[in-house]
Design a protein around this motif. Structure first.
Motif, PDB file in Angstrom:
ATOM      1  N   PRO A  55       9.904 -49.166 -90.401  1.00 12.12           N
ATOM      2  CA  PRO A  55       8.589 -49.251 -91.033  1.00 12.12           C
ATOM      3  C   PRO A  55       7.957 -47.878 -91.299  1.00 12.12           C
ATOM      4  CG  PRO A  55       8.771 -50.877 -89.309  1.00 12.12           C
ATOM      5  CD  PRO A  55       9.991 -50.022 -89.203  1.00 12.12           C
ATOM      6  N   GLY A  56       7.652 -47.621 -92.558  1.00 12.20           N
ATOM      7  CA  GLY A  56       7.015 -46.374 -92.935  1.00 12.20           C
ATOM      8  C   GLY A  56       7.958 -45.229 -93.211  1.00 12.20           C
ATOM      9  N   ALA A  57       9.264 -45.447 -93.137  1.00 14.27           N
ATOM     10  CA  ALA A  57      10.232 -44.374 -93.380  1.00 14.27           C
ATOM     11  C   ALA A  57      10.345 -44.080 -94.870  1.00 14.27           C
ATOM     12  CB  ALA A  57      11.603 -44.763 -92.833  1.00 14.27           C
ATOM     13  N   SER A  58      10.549 -42.811 -95.198  1.00 15.04           N
ATOM     14  CA  SER A  58      10.794 -42.439 -96.590  1.00 15.04           C
ATOM     15  C   SER A  58      12.278 -42.570 -96.931  1.00 15.04           C
ATOM     16  CB  SER A  58      10.317 -41.012 -96.853  1.00 15.04           C
ATOM     17  OG  SER A  58      10.979 -40.092 -95.992  1.00 15.04           O
ATOM     18  N   SER A 230       0.804 -51.965 -89.919  1.00 15.42           N
ATOM     19  CA  SER A 230       0.703 -52.085 -91.372  1.00 15.42           C
ATOM     20  C   SER A 230       0.165 -53.453 -91.758  1.00 15.42           C
ATOM     21  CB  SER A 230       2.076 -51.878 -92.025  1.00 15.42           C
ATOM     22  OG  SER A 230       2.949 -52.947 -91.669  1.00 15.42           O
ATOM     23  N   THR A 231      -0.191 -53.566 -93.040  1.00 17.78           N
ATOM     24  CA  THR A 231      -0.506 -54.854 -93.661  1.00 17.78           C
ATOM     25  C   THR A 231       0.373 -54.980 -94.888  1.00 17.78           C
ATOM     26  OG1 THR A 231      -2.783 -54.965 -92.865  1.00 17.78           O
ATOM     27  CG2 THR A 231      -2.283 -56.199 -94.858  1.00 17.78           C
ATOM     28  N   GLN A 252       9.124 -57.425-100.433  1.00 16.49           N
ATOM     29  CA  GLN A 252       8.125 -57.139 -99.416  1.00 16.49           C
ATOM     30  C   GLN A 252       7.521 -55.758 -99.641  1.00 16.49           C
ATOM     31  OE1 GLN A 252       8.395 -58.292 -95.057  1.00 16.49           O
ATOM     32  NE2 GLN A 252       8.784 -56.119 -94.868  1.00 16.49           N
ATOM     33  N   GLY A 253       6.198 -55.701 -99.680  1.00 15.87           N
ATOM     34  CA  GLY A 253       5.478 -54.434 -99.772  1.00 15.87           C
ATOM     35  C   GLY A 253       4.576 -54.279 -98.559  1.00 15.87           C
ATOM     36  N   ARG A 254       4.510 -53.054 -98.007  1.00 11.13           N
ATOM     37  CA  ARG A 254       3.713 -52.808 -96.807  1.00 11.13           C
ATOM     38  C   ARG A 254       2.856 -51.556 -96.981  1.00 11.13           C
ATOM     39  NH1 ARG A 254       7.580 -53.716 -91.579  1.00 11.13           N
ATOM     40  NH2 ARG A 254       5.550 -53.548 -90.545  1.00 11.13           N
ATOM     41  N   ASN A 255       1.595 -51.653 -96.569  1.00  2.00           N
ATOM     42  CA  ASN A 255       0.646 -50.554 -96.643  1.00  2.00           C
ATOM     43  C   ASN A 255       0.398 -50.026 -95.238  1.00  2.00           C
ATOM     44  OD1 ASN A 255      -1.681 -48.932 -96.829  1.00  2.00           O
ATOM     45  ND2 ASN A 255      -2.362 -50.012 -98.652  1.00  2.00           N
ATOM     46  N   PHE A 256       0.611 -48.704 -95.038  1.00  2.00           N
ATOM     47  CA  PHE A 256       0.484 -48.098 -93.714  1.00  2.00           C
ATOM     48  C   PHE A 256      -0.787 -47.255 -93.562  1.00  2.00           C
ATOM     49  CE2 PHE A 256       4.882 -49.095 -94.369  1.00  2.00           C
ATOM     50  CZ  PHE A 256       5.318 -49.556 -93.132  1.00  2.00           C
ATOM     51  N   GLU A 269       5.294 -42.539 -95.368  1.00  2.00           N
ATOM     52  CA  GLU A 269       4.953 -43.311 -96.562  1.00  2.00           C
ATOM     53  C   GLU A 269       3.681 -44.129 -96.333  1.00  2.00           C
ATOM     54  OE1 GLU A 269       6.506 -43.191 -99.515  1.00  2.00           O
ATOM     55  OE2 GLU A 269       7.856 -41.678 -98.704  1.00  2.00           O
ATOM     56  N   ASP A 270       2.768 -44.091 -97.308  1.00  6.68           N
ATOM     57  CA  ASP A 270       1.588 -44.949 -97.258  1.00  6.68           C
ATOM     58  C   ASP A 270       1.910 -46.373 -97.695  1.00  6.68           C
ATOM     59  OD1 ASP A 270      -0.111 -42.973 -96.336  1.00  6.68           O
ATOM     60  OD2 ASP A 270      -0.644 -42.313 -98.364  1.00  6.68           O
ATOM     61  N   PHE A 271       2.940 -46.512 -98.554  1.00  7.03           N
ATOM     62  CA  PHE A 271       3.323 -47.836 -99.046  1.00  7.03           C
ATOM     63  C   PHE A 271       4.837 -47.863 -99.239  1.00  7.03           C
ATOM     64  CE2 PHE A 271       3.620 -51.577-101.638  1.00  7.03           C
ATOM     65  CZ  PHE A 271       2.507 -52.344-101.285  1.00  7.03           C
TER      66      PHE A 271
END
Length: 295
Positions: A55-58, A230-231, A252-256, A269-271
């Protein structure tokens, strides 16, 4: 080949855990409009996923798995539909308690720019209780079925490289789900899920902590903390292309933004986006038909 075998073992292990732990306390009568399905069937399934390594990795990678699936649709015990494990402990018209399972692929730090030189991330397995609140359900009608639900899973998380297994931490992921199903000779359906993810310090450490011995000029030491991760939104679509072959697509998209560990050098990553394509071939099935309409 060795990596592919481990991925197959990942799916096989998750499916093995899908055996129910308790029977439903209430049996619902089967709706006359519900699709006619066999009591049990054996499927062969494959899936390909492209997305972040964690989660959140580039850094992103493509993973794949192929495994047999077993489906059972008893009137008191039901599990394995669409590969989803269900272990129902209690159920009524508005509330259901069952067991929620999930899994995640491993990530090789030698190939990961953010984590280069750090320990690899192993496969993750998750299991724990899940409460489901049924907000509305039309039941099966000639036009199909519409459902709104709230899922509240809380799972323990373990990591494994298939030579040992270690407890990592806990995760909670409340979800709002809308599901639309269509009956007919060839079934189809889609769903939209809004979710938020929270982790305890153990799991946050696993993903985002940078111990002093792994700090570099470009990767500062960081002490991770528990809290909000995240959401996100998950959209899924499925279609039976024949009476034996079924296709699944998922995004699936996630906002951090605002994450408890947004200052970690490992969360860049923010998204993020992830997509998967899966298929199922229905190899064998019973002549006896299912009596419940929970499909």
């Amino acid at each position: 080949m060795k990596r592919f075998a481990r991925q197959a073992a990942l799916a096989a292990t998750l499916l093995a855990l899908s055996v129910p732990m308790a029977a439903a306390q209430e049996t619902r009568e089967r709706d006359a409009n519900a699709p006619d399905e066999p009591l049990w069937e054996v499927r062969l399934g494959g899936s390909g996923l492209y997305g972040p390594d964690y989660p959140g990795a580039s850094d992103k990678s493509t993973q794949g798995v192929f495994a047999p699936l077993f489906i059972y649709r008893g009137d008191r015990i039901r599990f394995g539909e669409y590969g989803v494990a269900r272990a129902i402990a209690a159920e009524n018209k508005t509330f259901e308690l069952d067991v929620s399972l999930d899994a995640a692929y491993s990530a090789n730090s030698d190939d990961d720019g953010l984590r280069a030189g750090m320990p690899d991330l192993d496969y993750l397995f998750q299991a724990g209780p899940q409460g489901i609140i049924h907000l509305s359900d039309t039941g099966w009608t000639p036009e199909g079925r519409k459902e709104w639900r709230i899922h509240v899973p809380v799972r323990a998380v373990a990591s494994t490289d298939f030579s040992s297994i270690d407890h990592v931490g806990y995760i909670a992921e409340p979800q709002l789900v809308y599901q639309r199903k269509y009956g007919g000779e060839l079934r189809s359906g889609w769903s939209i899920t809004l979710f938020s993810t929270f982790a305890d310090e153990g799991l946050a450490d696993y993903w985002y902590e940078v111990p002093a011995q792994f700090a570099t000029p470009d990767r500062a030491r960081y002490d991770a903390k528990s809290g909000y991760i995240s959401t996100g939104v998950r959209a899924s679509w499925t279609r039976e292309l024949s009476d034996r072959f079924q296709l699944f697509l998922t995004y699936q998209g996630r906002n951090f933004s605002g994450a408890s560990n947004e200052n970690s050098p490992l969360l860049q990553e923010d998204f993020t986006h992830a997509v998967s394509v899966s298929f199922v071939w229905k190899a064998f099935q019973s002549r006896q038909r299912a009596k419940n309409d929970d499909m």
